[in-house]
Write a protein that holds these residues in place. Structure first.
Motif, short mmCIF file in Angstrom:
data_model
loop_
_atom_site.label_atom_id
_atom_site.label_comp_id
_atom_site.label_asym_id
_atom_site.label_seq_id
_atom_site.Cartn_x
_atom_site.Cartn_y
_atom_site.Cartn_z
N TYR A 244 0.84 -1.19 0.00
CA TYR A 244 0.00 0.00 0.00
C TYR A 244 0.89 1.26 0.00
N LEU A 318 -7.15 -6.79 9.37
CA LEU A 318 -6.24 -6.58 8.25
C LEU A 318 -5.44 -7.86 8.03
N ARG A 336 -10.66 -14.10 5.73
CA ARG A 336 -11.02 -12.70 5.49
C ARG A 336 -11.81 -12.57 4.20
N CYS A 374 -13.93 -6.22 8.63
CA CYS A 374 -12.82 -6.29 7.68
C CYS A 374 -12.97 -5.26 6.57
N SER A 376 -14.89 -2.37 6.79
CA SER A 376 -14.97 -0.99 7.29
C SER A 376 -13.73 -0.53 8.04
N PHE A 377 -12.97 -1.46 8.62
CA PHE A 377 -11.84 -1.05 9.46
C PHE A 377 -10.78 -0.25 8.68
N PRO A 378 -10.39 -0.67 7.45
CA PRO A 378 -9.42 0.15 6.72
C PRO A 378 -9.91 1.57 6.48
N LEU A 381 -9.59 3.40 9.79
CA LEU A 381 -8.18 3.64 10.09
C LEU A 381 -7.62 4.76 9.23
N PHE A 382 -7.99 4.77 7.96
CA PHE A 382 -7.48 5.81 7.06
C PHE A 382 -7.98 7.19 7.47
N PHE A 411 -7.10 6.71 -2.29
CA PHE A 411 -7.97 5.94 -1.39
C PHE A 411 -9.44 6.14 -1.75
N THR A 415 -12.12 3.30 -3.06
CA THR A 415 -13.38 3.09 -2.36
C THR A 415 -14.57 3.30 -3.29
#
Length: 588
Positions: A244, A318, A336, A374, A376-378, A381-382, A411, A415
């Motif tokens: 990433y 993650l 995942r 899994c 929504s967490f990224p 976090l972003f 990003f 999305t």
């Protein structure tokens, strides 16, 4: 013989061939499964009979001959079902693809193949991850790997010593002793540790810390390699990668999937975080014997970096070490991916009224919930990291603001692409357009309700002290248009990890009171560099509460006396302010 079913084909007519890069790997221990891999990436765990049968799929033998050569007793319908299952998994050679790529695989008479569905294989793995061939390998969506060395010999040599009972006892005693010393050090030196974390990092320490963190990443990966060798596997590749867009080391320990013990597979995954944890103990315990302020600061910062690495790696949402350990413990490969598929399926049914993954197994509630986290967490976090880091990026100028905006754009683009693909898949599966529209509107209303929650409007700036005077400092004078005399200001330290409140003040003027000043770097970023000053604009402050002696520079949060919707705050921080800086107006 495309399109024919098992009833229409005899197993004498079928001559299956494994696809390019597909291998059948024997188990490492008697209790471990056989594994079918694509480009060394495990794709399926199978029984010994199925593995021995698949290993004879060369495109020349008929299915009957393959069963006889493998010494497997199987009925024709069962053997044909095996071929269909491997074809559905994308593990057999496709006739049409082979015709377009001459020279790939083994030649066979035309019309003897079995219908397959081509798929992109080897794009994901559970441990280590490797796909393709050669030193450079790409793993979607944003990982590029460069293999440097084969660590198997060094890992095996270290692992042999760990099999000795005396070495194991000594290692356990040493780790326990270090942990106790680290706790004592943290308790007795808590005040000095907090002072380091609440202050800016000396610029001279940054290169040293950067090198230490990078080398620790290498040792982290060697920990995985040694753990795999200790468990009986073979680490394949060690190198560097862009994960990433961030540089990092990697070690290919995919061979761990050939281990039979869940505990040993979990140990391989957790060996890396264990290395970071032990090094955090070492650096914290070393504070008991160090008196130099500079060295103590370096040890505290390094220990903190190691502790953060442990926590980050153990987050199961993650594809990092904690997730891989969860996969090993539950013995659920591709957990995942399966969970996110379940979440997409549940969302598709609930919101869009369509099953996006027909034929998928029943989706249990815990799996759906895990998949939602899994997915929504990224995003969470972003957004959290962007809001935290935005003031420093924007205050440092056009270049850093441009980098920040580019990362945000990438990003948001990724999305948006995923959301558009979800809607397109729904329409492709003949979902009713009105139902899709209603679902989208419902989600938009729910999200809008959250984004309309009011939060206090705060302008993030810095402060400097000049003798008895304290000034609010801004990198751009355009930002002062939002300020009014009497606005409340909270003064904080510009710490690398902690930002405690130092005191409270009030603005003594507005934009008309701006004066040009020179401000230390610590007024804009958590970095201190004595003698290094940056041009800025200042407004006098009247300090009415807090510490009698303030540091030379720090952060200042100005309460603008109004509220804004949280959605507006996020949009302003992530998009509008960076664009204003690029256009020369400064962040809002």
């Amino acid at each position: 013989m495309s399109g024919q079913s098992a009833e229409e084909l005899s197993w004498d007519d079928v001559r299956p061939a494994l696809g390019r890069g597909v291998t059948v790997d024997a188990p490492l221990t008697p209790d471990a499964p056989w594994v079918i891999s694509v480009a060394a990436v495990p794709r399926a765990r199978v029984s010994g009979d199925l593995a021995r049968l698949a290993a004879r799929f060369d495109g020349l033998r008929s299915l009957r001959d393959a069963a006889e050569a493998a010494g497997v007793s199987v009925a024709p319908t069962e053997a044909l079902a095996v071929v269909d299952a491997l074809a559905d998994a994308g593990l057999l050679r496709d006739d049409d693809a082979d015709a377009a790529s001459p020279g790939v695989g083994v030649d066979r008479p035309a019309g003897t193949g079995r219908a397959t569905r081509t798929r992109r294989a080897g794009s994901c793995t559970e441990i280590g991850g490797r796909s393709g061939a050669g030193r450079f390998r790409y793993r979607p969506p944003f990982t590029l790997q460069w293999s440097l060395v084969d660590p198997s010999r060094a890992a095996a040599a270290l692992a042999r010593s760990l099999h000795r009972r005396a070495v194991q006892i000594a290692a356990v005693v040493a780790v326990v002793a270090l942990a106790i010393a680290a706790v004592v050090s943290a308790v007795t030196g808590a005040e000095s540790i907090v002072a380091v974390l609440a202050g800016p990092v000396p610029l001279t320490l940054l290169p040293v810390l950067a090198v230490a963190v990078v080398l620790t990443g290498l040792v982290h990966e060697l920990g995985h390699a040694v753990a795999l060798a200790w468990a009986g596997g073979r680490p394949a590749r060690l190198g560097i990668m862009l994960f990433y867009f961030m540089p990092a080391f990697f070690c290919d320990v995919t061979d761990g999937w050939r281990l039979g013990s869940r505990r040993r597979r979990a140990a391989v995954a957790l060996a890396g975080p264990a290395v970071h944890l032990v090094l955090a103990f070492v650096s914290t315990a070393a504070l008991l014997a160090v008196t130099s302020p500079g060295v103590r600061a370096a040890l505290v910062l390094y220990a903190t970096a190691c502790a953060i690495a442990v926590v980050a790696n153990l987050v199961p949402f993650l594809a990092l070490d904690g997730y891989l350990a969860l996969v090993a413990i539950t013995d659920t490969p591709f957990l995942r991916r399966t969970a996110m598929t379940a979440a997409r399926r549940a969302i598709g049914r609930l919101v869009l009224g369509v099953d996006l993954h027909q034929g998928a197994r029943s989706d249990r509630a815990p799996l759906v919930v895990f998949g939602v986290f899994c997915v929504s967490f990224p995003l969470f976090l972003f957004v959290w990291a962007a809001l935290r880091l935005a003031p420093a990026f924007l205050e440092l100028g056009v270049v850093t603001a441009g980098i920040f905006l580019m990362i945000v754009a990438l990003f948001l683009g990724a999305t948006g692409h995923r959301i558009a693909r979800l809607v397109a898949e729904s329409l492709h599966r003949r979902a009713h357009a009105c139902r899709v529209a209603a679902g989208i509107v419902g989600v938009a209303v729910a999200v809008g309700a959250v984004l309309l929650v009011p939060v206090p409007a705060v302008l993030h700036a810095g402060f400097v002290t000049h003798g008895d005077d304290v000034l609010l400092v801004l990198a751009s004078p355009a930002r002062a248009d939002q300020l009014s005399a009497g606005d409340d200001v909270v003064l904080r330290t510009d710490g690398i990890a902690l930002r405690p409140e130092l005191g409270r003040a009030a603005l003594s003027g507005d934009a008309a009171a701006l004066v040009p000043v020179e401000a230390p770097l610590a007024a804009f970023a958590p970095v201190s560099a004595p003698g290094l000053m940056a041009p800025a604009w200042g407004i006098p402050l009247t300090v009415y509460d807090g510490a009698a002696v303030l540091p030379s520079a720090g952060l200042a949060d100005v309460d603008l006396g109004r509220t804004v919707p949280v959605g507006v705050l996020i949009a302003d921080t992530l998009v509008i302010s960076p664009v204003r800086v690029l256009l020369g107006g400064g962040p809002s």
